[in-house]
Enzyme design. Structure first.
Site, PDB file in Angstrom:
ATOM      1  N   HIS A 131      -9.819  12.879  20.749  1.00 47.21           N
ATOM      2  CA  HIS A 131      -9.513  12.223  19.476  1.00 47.21           C
ATOM      3  C   HIS A 131      -8.365  11.239  19.718  1.00 47.21           C
ATOM      4  O   HIS A 131      -7.535  11.461  20.612  1.00 47.21           O
ATOM      5  CB  HIS A 131      -9.083  13.308  18.481  1.00 47.21           C
ATOM      6  CG  HIS A 131      -8.813  12.857  17.089  1.00 47.21           C
ATOM      7  ND1 HIS A 131      -7.625  12.279  16.703  1.00 47.21           N
ATOM      8  CD2 HIS A 131      -9.570  12.913  15.974  1.00 47.21           C
ATOM      9  CE1 HIS A 131      -7.672  12.004  15.410  1.00 47.21           C
ATOM     10  NE2 HIS A 131      -8.841  12.376  14.937  1.00 47.21           N
ATOM     11  N   ASP A 208      -5.172  20.431  22.827  1.00 55.95           N
ATOM     12  CA  ASP A 208      -5.375  19.998  21.450  1.00 55.95           C
ATOM     13  C   ASP A 208      -6.400  20.942  20.835  1.00 55.95           C
ATOM     14  O   ASP A 208      -7.591  20.851  21.122  1.00 55.95           O
ATOM     15  CB  ASP A 208      -5.882  18.549  21.437  1.00 55.95           C
ATOM     16  CG  ASP A 208      -6.238  18.081  20.032  1.00 55.95           C
ATOM     17  OD1 ASP A 208      -6.134  18.890  19.083  1.00 55.95           O
ATOM     18  OD2 ASP A 208      -6.631  16.908  19.882  1.00 55.95           O
ATOM     19  N   GLN A 211      -9.663  21.112  16.586  1.00 56.41           N
ATOM     20  CA  GLN A 211     -11.041  21.472  16.223  1.00 56.41           C
ATOM     21  C   GLN A 211     -11.382  22.897  16.604  1.00 56.41           C
ATOM     22  O   GLN A 211     -12.362  23.447  16.115  1.00 56.41           O
ATOM     23  CB  GLN A 211     -12.053  20.534  16.896  1.00 56.41           C
ATOM     24  CG  GLN A 211     -12.198  19.176  16.286  1.00 56.41           C
ATOM     25  CD  GLN A 211     -12.519  19.185  14.803  1.00 56.41           C
ATOM     26  OE1 GLN A 211     -13.139  20.099  14.273  1.00 56.41           O
ATOM     27  NE2 GLN A 211     -12.072  18.167  14.118  1.00 56.41           N
ATOM     28  N   LYS A 234      -7.579  22.065   8.810  1.00 57.56           N
ATOM     29  CA  LYS A 234      -8.903  22.367   9.375  1.00 57.56           C
ATOM     30  C   LYS A 234      -9.089  23.876   9.504  1.00 57.56           C
ATOM     31  O   LYS A 234     -10.053  24.354  10.084  1.00 57.56           O
ATOM     32  CB  LYS A 234      -9.063  21.709  10.750  1.00 57.56           C
ATOM     33  CG  LYS A 234      -9.006  20.172  10.702  1.00 57.56           C
ATOM     34  CD  LYS A 234      -9.180  19.588  12.071  1.00 57.56           C
ATOM     35  CE  LYS A 234      -8.718  18.160  12.204  1.00 57.56           C
ATOM     36  NZ  LYS A 234      -9.543  17.182  11.519  1.00 57.56           N
ATOM     37  N   CYS A 372     -12.593   8.772  14.807  1.00 56.03           N
ATOM     38  CA  CYS A 372     -11.340   8.635  15.572  1.00 56.03           C
ATOM     39  C   CYS A 372     -11.549   9.015  17.037  1.00 56.03           C
ATOM     40  O   CYS A 372     -10.665   9.632  17.665  1.00 56.03           O
ATOM     41  CB  CYS A 372     -10.199   9.463  14.969  1.00 56.03           C
ATOM     42  SG  CYS A 372      -9.729   8.909  13.351  1.00 56.03           S
TER      43      CYS A 372
HETATM   44  N1  7TS Z   1      -7.402  16.349  17.523  1.00 60.55           N
HETATM   45  C1  7TS Z   1      -8.687  16.551  17.192  1.00 60.55           C
HETATM   46  C2  7TS Z   1      -9.634  17.097  18.215  1.00 60.55           C
HETATM   47  C3  7TS Z   1      -9.117  16.266  15.893  1.00 60.55           C
HETATM   48  O1  7TS Z   1     -10.389  16.479  15.564  1.00 60.55           O
HETATM   49  C4  7TS Z   1      -8.188  15.751  14.950  1.00 60.55           C
HETATM   50  C5  7TS Z   1      -8.611  15.358  13.564  1.00 60.55           C
HETATM   51  C6  7TS Z   1      -6.869  15.588  15.354  1.00 60.55           C
HETATM   52  C7  7TS Z   1      -6.507  15.884  16.645  1.00 60.55           C
HETATM   53  C8  7TS Z   1      -5.816  15.100  14.410  1.00 60.55           C
HETATM   54  O2  7TS Z   1      -5.614  16.021  13.398  1.00 60.55           O
HETATM   55  P1  7TS Z   1      -4.753  15.644  12.114  1.00 60.55           P
HETATM   56  O3  7TS Z   1      -4.957  16.804  11.200  1.00 60.55           O
HETATM   57  O4  7TS Z   1      -3.355  15.502  12.562  1.00 60.55           O
HETATM   58  O5  7TS Z   1      -5.340  14.380  11.571  1.00 60.55           O
HETATM   59  N2  7TS Z   1      -9.985  15.093  13.409  1.00 60.55           N
HETATM   60  C9  7TS Z   1     -10.579  14.529  12.328  1.00 60.55           C
HETATM   61  C10 7TS Z   1     -11.947  14.321  12.241  1.00 60.55           C
HETATM   62  O6  7TS Z   1     -12.759  14.645  13.092  1.00 60.55           O
HETATM   63  N3  7TS Z   1     -12.239  13.736  11.068  1.00 60.55           N
HETATM   64  O7  7TS Z   1     -11.098  13.564  10.388  1.00 60.55           O
HETATM   65  C11 7TS Z   1     -10.052  14.063  11.161  1.00 60.55           C
END
Ligand code: 7TS
Length: 414
Positions: A131, A208, A211, A234, A372
């Site tokens: 991501h 990371d 997910q 999430k 992203c």
């Molecule tokens: N890493 C991964 C693998 C992610 O899927 C996401 C967000 C992030 C980092 C960043 O997370 P955040 O909560 O700080 O934004 N992924 C997604 C997505 O797949 N659709 O919207 C956000």
């Protein structure tokens, strides 16, 4: 007894669904089917209640007051930290830092550990399926320090073979930063082996888990990861919450990255000293209600059992994948052997955003676009995908509705 019941004991998806008020509504005259869980999960009533209870009865700042409300707020805030510690099996709450989300957790490591420890020619290894949140902070760090970013390549299945990491991790590697589950493809990476490769090269490893955290059992001690980042939203918990786990010896040696109240021990105009962990990294008034909600979200998932949740989601993912693949012109993007939750697809002659818009008209929420993860799309030579992603409250009816609606949409668009 169904296969699911055999696998997961008394897992009861309808009882779980009943706990999510938002799921019980119509969209465009059809019962909502929410399949955008990789972007953000819905929140169970008990998380909503924990947040409102705090505002109704306990609202006060933490760590600062001798009065009753501040004491209660602090106890709830710290009880959540202990819940999170247990959930990821950190050895101490001092290793559990509250952040705004996974993105902030990764930026914290880049700016605090990275700027202190990296210099010209040092190498950071990531994978091709990250991501943007696990790419761009390292690019910035490379600009700031002269370090070099190396990318382990993916294959046609959207998997990154271990051999690709073996090729890249070497004498100059200082950090390996990898996702446990790809948000665009669902690929599960063998992070334990990747961490071992990093350690064998005297590098450290950041995982990371944004997910992964709602779908895979995470034990930071068994993994032996040095840092682990995830978001609360999430994980059935409020937005604006997240966690950075870090090994204590690393966190102890790192400078603060934001400064202000709460993160200091003493302040004078000659200089300041830092508070103990984890507060050294928690400057300013934190997201108190969010952290309280996060603890409740984790307890919700712990009571179901993450293995039971994962078995249920796997069953949905397998059923949906098998049936969607049969739709003429539809191609699944991301066909790795080990996957969690995510079904990305494209349709010949149709733009993903048209698919998403038409599915929305039929009451179905999926995400469309590059998610992203633009380098993944570039590698596949596509502008984006439509992505359905499953959570613990989805059921086979959701799969039926997705498949039927997609069949209809494909006929309309072709
Ligand atoms: N890493 C991964 C693998 C992610 O899927 C996401 C967000 C992030 C980092 C960043 O997370 P955040 O909560 O700080 O934004 N992924 C997604 C997505 O797949 N659709 O919207 C956000």
């Amino acid at each position: 007894m169904s296969a699911l019941a055999r696998q997961t004991g008394n897992f009861d998806v309808e009882a779980i669904r009943a706990q999510f008020p938002v799921l019980h509504q119509d969209v465009h005259g059809k019962p909502l089917v929410y399949l955008d869980n990789a972007a953000s999960t819905q929140k169970p009533q008990r998380v909503i209640d924990a947040v409102s209870h705090y505002y109704e009865l306990d609202n006060s700042n933490v760590h600062r007051g001798v009065h009753e409300l501040s004491g209660r707020a602090t106890d709830l805030f710290e009880a959540s930290r202990e819940t999170v510690r247990g959930f990821i099996n950190a050895s101490s709450t001092q290793e559990v830092i509250y952040t705004r989300g996974g993105t902030e957790s990764i930026n914290l490591v880049a700016q605090s550990w990275g700027r202190t420890n990296l210099t010209t020619g040092d190498e950071i290894v990531i994978s091709a399926i990250e991501h943007h949140a696990n790419i761009v902070p390292w690019q910035l760090l490379c600009q700031q320090t002269g370090a070099v970013l190396k990318v382990a390549r993916m294959n046609d299945d959207g998997d990154v073979p271990l051999a690709e990491f073996e090729k890249l991790i070497g004498k100059r590697t200082r950090l390996v930063a990898v996702t446990m589950v790809s948000n665009a493809l669902g690929t599960i990476l063998p992070v334990k082996q990747i961490i071992e490769l990093a350690h064998n090269a005297n590098a450290i490893c950041l995982v990371d888990a944004a997910q992964a955290v709602a779908h895979l059992l995470i034990d930071v001690q068994a993994l032996d990861c040095d840092f682990l980042a995830f978001s609360g939203h999430k994980l059935y918990s409020p937005t604006g919450t997240g966690v950075l786990f870090g090994k204590r010896e690393l966190l102890d040696a790192m400078p603060p990255w934001q400064a202000g109240g709460d993160m200091i021990e003493t302040v004078s105009f000659d200089g300041s000293t830092w508070n103990e962990l984890p507060y050294k990294f928690e400057a300013g008034t934190p997201h108190i209600s969010g952290a309280i909600g996060l603890g409740e979200g984790v307890r919700f998932l712990q009571e179901i059992g993450i293995e039971a949740a994962a078995a249920h989601e796997d069953e949905l993912l397998t059923a949906a994948t098998t049936r969607m693949k049969k739709i003429a012109g539809l191609k699944v993007v991301g066909t790795a052997k080990h996957k969690a939750s995510v079904l990305s697809f494209i349709v010949d002659g149709a733009h993903p955003s048209d698919i998403g818009t038409l599915l929305n008209q039929l009451g179905i929420a999926v995400r469309v676009g590059h998610h992203c993860a633009m380098p993944v799309m570039t590698e596949f030579g596509i502008p984006g995908t439509a992505r359905a992603s499953f959570a613990v409250y989805n059921n086979m009816n959701d799969v039926d509705r997705l498949v039927e609606a997609t069949e209809r949409v494909v006929t309309m668009l072709q």
